[in-house]
Design an enzyme around this catalytic site. Sequence first.
Site, PDB file in Angstrom:
ATOM      1  N   ASP A 240      -3.062  -0.149   2.153  1.00  0.00           N
ATOM      2  CA  ASP A 240      -3.856   0.509   3.608  1.00  0.00           C
ATOM      3  C   ASP A 240      -3.840   1.926   3.570  1.00  0.00           C
ATOM      4  OD1 ASP A 240      -1.280  -0.258   3.832  1.00  0.00           O
ATOM      5  OD2 ASP A 240      -1.544   0.114   6.211  1.00  0.00           O
TER       6      ASP A 240
ATOM      7  N   GLU B 255       0.328  -2.192   5.874  1.00  0.00           N
ATOM      8  CA  GLU B 255       1.906  -1.817   5.804  1.00  0.00           C
ATOM      9  C   GLU B 255       2.061  -0.736   7.226  1.00  0.00           C
ATOM     10  OE1 GLU B 255       5.153   0.749   5.894  1.00  0.00           O
ATOM     11  OE2 GLU B 255       2.907   1.184   5.196  1.00  0.00           O
ATOM     12  N   GLU B 256       1.078  -0.086   7.382  1.00  0.00           N
ATOM     13  CA  GLU B 256       0.894   1.161   8.228  1.00  0.00           C
ATOM     14  C   GLU B 256       1.108   0.686   9.870  1.00  0.00           C
ATOM     15  OE1 GLU B 256       1.931   4.232   7.824  1.00  0.00           O
ATOM     16  OE2 GLU B 256       1.262   4.499   5.827  1.00  0.00           O
TER      17      GLU B 256
ATOM     18  N   HIS C 108       1.765  11.419   5.531  1.00  0.00           N
ATOM     19  CA  HIS C 108       1.066  11.386   6.662  1.00  0.00           C
ATOM     20  C   HIS C 108       0.804  12.704   7.235  1.00  0.00           C
ATOM     21  CE1 HIS C 108       2.616   7.380   8.043  1.00  0.00           C
ATOM     22  NE2 HIS C 108       2.510   7.089   7.060  1.00  0.00           N
TER      23      HIS C 108
END
Length: 393
Positions: free
Chosen positions: A82, A140-141, A366
Amino acid sequence: MPRPDDFAPRLAEMTAWRQDFHRHPELGFAEHRTAARVAELLRGWGIPVTEGLAGTGVVGTIQGRKNGPLGNRAIALRADMDALAMSEATGLPYASATPGRMHACGHDGHTAMLLGAAEWLAAHRDRFAGTVQLVFQPAEESLGGARAMAEEGLFERFPVDAIYGLHNLPGLPMGTIAVPKGAVLASSDTWEVTFTGIGTHGAKPHLGRDATLAAAAFILGLQAIAAREVDPLGTAVVSVGHMAAGDAAAPNVIPGSVFLRGTARALDEAVRTHLETRIGEIAQAVALQHRVQAAPRYIRRLGPTVNHPAQAAIMVAAATGTAAAVRDDHPPITAGEDFSEFLGHIPGAYAWLGTGDPAHPEGFHHNPHFDFPDAALPHGVAFWCNLVERELA
């Protein structure tokens, strides 16, 4: 023993996969295009594929043909697929084509590396015994993809003796494999508190009960937890990430309620539980002091990611002699990872793959300038292949 140089002739192919995933990022549980492409490639190499686990998860199964005592052993290798809900600022030719979506954590690289390993393993089944389950995980995020896969029967449908994860790490020298002993990543929980008082005119505070003042005292009180209640050699983080109160157009009004939201991190369950308890207790104590009401809520999201010793040692052994460098003493990081969900079911370990200094000074995880360096792909593929040969000798 495969080495990164052995995969140099396939770098262009792997780069094409990675950059295609990067250009078409998809959020958690919506990785439909990514999952379809993964399944297509796996099938093209003769690998049986199961799709739709946790919505968009994909599992490929490779059976080794080497004769040996480990023929019944099975392991899982995991890659996350993702992207993040943020806008890209790299200006790259293959930058995200979807506004507000970006591969800013390198999951495009993780997917490409596991695909590269899958292609090699499928063509060299005589070099290992047992079974390799290739787990391409959605969400996963912070959305719980690992938990969803486990709850939908991942380990019942694809039984394994161990599971392994690999994540890129900018700033660590290119090709270095770092396998922390014990804790790798922190728990990642969310807390909320609503303070409710009595709103009043800002010029007449004595006629109300100030929820804003209580919230301010609470924020200051939180800092004592890590500073004075947790062992100085331990780790605890409590941060405020959101505060909502009043109206900017009415600065002369003391609002009747204040809402706070933040994160709490710890490297072990005992500290995690302490954070949960004390955040609630401090909220209630401050509310009593200021004659307001407090409604605290603690949401457990991800547990600490803690390596199992035997599997961590196997990862170190697999990297020795093939990685640019190997470290078995990398310090833990206070980010969170839902690989911890898998480790709650199956023994396993998690390693870092060094990707060198980022091309842009702000190009860390990020960040809108982040990009996974394609030069790291052969290093990750070689490591995965050596891990399989080591585990399923």
